[in-house]
Write an enzyme that holds these catalytic residues in place. Structure first.
Site, PDB file in Angstrom:
ATOM      1  N   GLU A 138       0.851  -1.193   0.000  1.00 26.72           N
ATOM      2  CA  GLU A 138       0.000   0.000   0.000  1.00 26.72           C
ATOM      3  C   GLU A 138       0.880   1.234   0.000  1.00 26.72           C
ATOM      4  OE1 GLU A 138      -2.966   0.566   3.080  1.00 26.72           O
ATOM      5  OE2 GLU A 138      -3.598  -1.529   2.950  1.00 26.72           O
TER       6      GLU A 138
HETATM    7  C1  GBH Z   1      -3.922   2.044   5.712  1.00 25.99           C
HETATM    8  O1  GBH Z   1      -3.711   2.349   7.033  1.00 25.99           O
HETATM    9  C2  GBH Z   1      -5.035   1.041   5.633  1.00 25.99           C
HETATM   10  O2  GBH Z   1      -4.540  -0.258   5.408  1.00 25.99           O
HETATM   11  C3  GBH Z   1      -6.110   1.388   4.646  1.00 25.99           C
HETATM   12  O3  GBH Z   1      -7.233   0.608   4.889  1.00 25.99           O
HETATM   13  C4  GBH Z   1      -6.406   2.875   4.729  1.00 25.99           C
HETATM   14  O4  GBH Z   1      -7.485   3.246   3.934  1.00 25.99           O
HETATM   15  C5  GBH Z   1      -5.178   3.610   4.282  1.00 25.99           C
HETATM   16  O5  GBH Z   1      -4.062   3.222   5.022  1.00 25.99           O
HETATM   17  C6  GBH Z   1      -5.304   5.107   4.399  1.00 25.99           C
HETATM   18  O6  GBH Z   1      -5.480   5.501   5.722  1.00 25.99           O
HETATM   19  O7  GBH Z   1       0.208  10.150  13.228  1.00 25.99           O
HETATM   20  O8  GBH Z   1      -0.113  11.681  11.430  1.00 25.99           O
HETATM   21  O9  GBH Z   1       1.887  10.394  11.554  1.00 25.99           O
HETATM   22  C7  GBH Z   1      -2.734   3.310   7.307  1.00 25.99           C
HETATM   23  C8  GBH Z   1      -2.679   3.586   8.801  1.00 25.99           C
HETATM   24  C9  GBH Z   1      -1.514   5.668   8.521  1.00 25.99           C
HETATM   25  C10 GBH Z   1      -1.628   4.550  10.658  1.00 25.99           C
HETATM   26  C11 GBH Z   1      -0.496   6.608   9.073  1.00 25.99           C
HETATM   27  C12 GBH Z   1      -0.600   5.501  11.193  1.00 25.99           C
HETATM   28  C13 GBH Z   1       0.244   7.752  11.029  1.00 25.99           C
HETATM   29  C14 GBH Z   1      -0.336   9.153  10.876  1.00 25.99           C
HETATM   30  N1  GBH Z   1      -1.561   4.398   9.210  1.00 25.99           N
HETATM   31  N2  GBH Z   1      -0.686   6.763  10.490  1.00 25.99           N
HETATM   32  S1  GBH Z   1       0.463  10.435  11.845  1.00 25.99           S
END
Ligand code: GBH
Length: 474
Positions: free
Chosen positions: A376
């Site tokens: 992803e």
């Molecule tokens: C993925 O999760 C998922 O697998 C998917 O389903 C989802 O749609 C996609 O990403 C988009 O969200 O604290 O500001 O640094 C990603 C999950 C994203 C979790 C980044 C931790 C850190 C954000 N991750 N997040 S921040």
């Protein structure tokens, strides 16, 4: 200089069941924790639910045609557990299995290889009622479900993913509670992390017994680059703690057969980890055919507390999080998260392709024999069709270009990267953010369910066709 990728590179796109399918009340399907959670007022922005989502359950054929137009040779999707095994126990529902079998056949007919994820966060609600991931039994239920799917689709699906991002399931689901099931207890979150690991190990064993030898089995990890704000010993220690909870709690047992000792020490005040049985780390440590890396944004941390620190503190989903809100970091609640300088996406996430490079190089060093696949990568931007119905998304193209350039650089430096999956095929239900955040290469009008490929879709199609990274818009 034009960057070209190997001719056998996997070019894919990815989705997840609850985010696109809809058909939440189809015959045979029972609610998952995301149905229950999204129907609980206040949990999801705008009160959005996945009841209809992008109606993929009724638009399967059209969506496969969209993939063919993208020119991808692989598609990563997930199976809704409660659509094929309602309540998470007992025999499978034929109707549910049939949907995925038809999807796979449509893909194969167009030369698109299916990559099947067993679990993308939608636990059958009845299993949550029985205790959810914090209880050991759930790992065994998961392995049984894996065997059912392996038996049913192993003749035509040869790439299998056990879990998507167990960090999110454990810590957003059971510690901060911003994801389903919305519980907020650090002990439950650590138990959930362990039982997700165990479930991965048991499911991998179950799949190996029922799948043909050519089948590949892996897991997708939201590999996180964690950076310290300074090189002070305190900030470096904050970095180490967050790295243990974000990454090594999963990759330790999965890739090396042991939990990191520093994780036990950091969390000793919370739990004695007696829920880890002697044989568990060995069970979790199953050979993986490759490792799936989901990458979006890095973390920037410091040990700073006191005045000013709270204002800068953010939770792991990018929301500023003030005093009183629950942390997703058991035992490291005092660590401060900072917004890195520079550009952000619509999610508020910092755009930082170097983080992807760092993560790929880290696993190249730590697990040199395990090939890597970027399962992803993508970004949310506000994409609205113009008067002519065209959706221009130059920011997304620049984001993809930057991250693919970083992946290319890692490959030049020795990383064995085999493929890339753009998140996502379609705009979809972005979990607690609802439909307001759009990650798709294809725009979805939720009123009519009309699909409109964005300019990024055309850009990606040029890439999949030529294997050469096209220039981004100026
Ligand atoms: C993925 O999760 C998922 O697998 C998917 O389903 C989802 O749609 C996609 O990403 C988009 O969200 O604290 O500001 O640094 C990603 C999950 C994203 C979790 C980044 C931790 C850190 C954000 N991750 N997040 S921040």
């Amino acid at each position: 200089m034009s960057l070209s990728f190997p001719s056998d590179f996997i070019w894919g796109t990815a989705t997840a069941a609850y985010q696109i399918e809809g058909g939440a009340r189809d015959i045979g399907r029972t609610p998952s924790i995301w149905d229950t959670f999204s129907h609980t007022p206040g949990k999801v922005e705008n009160g959005d639910t996945g009841d209809t989502a992008a109606d993929h359950i009724n638009r399967r054929a059209e969506d496969v045609r969209l993939m063919a137009d993208l020119g991808v040779n692989a598609y990563r999707f997930s199976v809704s557990w409660s659509r094929v095994q309602p309540i998470g126990r007992g025999p499978a529902v034929q109707r549910g299995l049939d949907f995925y079998r038809k999807l796979v056949d449509d893909l194969l007919e167009r030369g698109i290889r299916p990559v099947l994820t067993l679990y993308h966060w939608d636990l059958p609600h009845d299993l949550e009622t029985a205790g959810g991931w914090p209880v050991r039994e759930t790992a065994f239920r998961f392995a049984e479900y894996a065997r059912i799917l392996g038996d049913a689709l192993g003749d035509r699906v040869d790439r299998w993913v056990t879990l998507n991002e167990p960090w999110c399931s454990a810590f957003l689901g059971y510690a901060s509670g911003v994801h389903a099931p919305g519980r907020t207890d650090p002990v439950l979150a650590l138990k959930a992390a362990h039982h997700l690991n165990l479930g991965h190990g048991l499911a991998t064993q179950a799949l190996r017994t029922v799948l043909p030898r050519r089948a590949q089995v892996t897991v997708c990890h939201n590999a996180t680059a964690v950076r310290a704000r300074s090189q002070s010993p305190e900030d470096l220690d904050a970095r180490r703690r967050i790295d243990a909870l974000a990454n090594r709690i999963f990759t330790g047992p999965m890739l090396a057969g042991a939990y990191p000792e520093d994780l036990f020490k950091d969390t000793a005040r919370i739990t004695d980890w007696s829920f880890v049985k002697a044989d568990d780390p060995a069970t979790i440590n199953q050979p993986l055919d490759w490792l799936g890396i989901n990458y979006y944004t890095p973390h920037l941390v410091s040990a700073a507390t006191g005045a000013g620190a709270d204002a800068a503190r953010r939770d792991s989903h990018g929301h500023a999080h003030g005093a009183g809100e629950k942390s997703p970091w058991p035992g490291a609640e005092s660590v401060t998260f900072h917004q890195p300088p520079g550009e952000v996406t619509e999610m508020g996430w910092s755009v930082d392709p170097t983080g992807l490079y760092d993560v790929l190089m880290r696993f190249t060093r730590e697990a040199p024999d395990v090939p890597l696949v970027i399962t992803e990568n993508g970004a949310a931007y506000e994409d609205t069709p113009d008067a002519a119905g065209v959706v221009h998304d130059p920011d997304r193209i620049r984001f993809l270009h930057g991250h693919l350039s970083a992946a290319h650089r890692a490959m030049a430096d020795g990383a064995d990267v085999r493929g890339y999956f753009l998140w996502s095929l379609l705009d979809n239900f972005e979990w607690e953010r609802g439909y307001g955040k759009r990650f798709g290469a294809v725009h979805v009008d939720y009123g009519t369910q009309a699909r409109t490929p964005k300019s990024s879709a055309r850009w990606y199609a040029r890439l999949t066709e030529t294997g050469v990274l096209p220039d981004p818009p100026a």
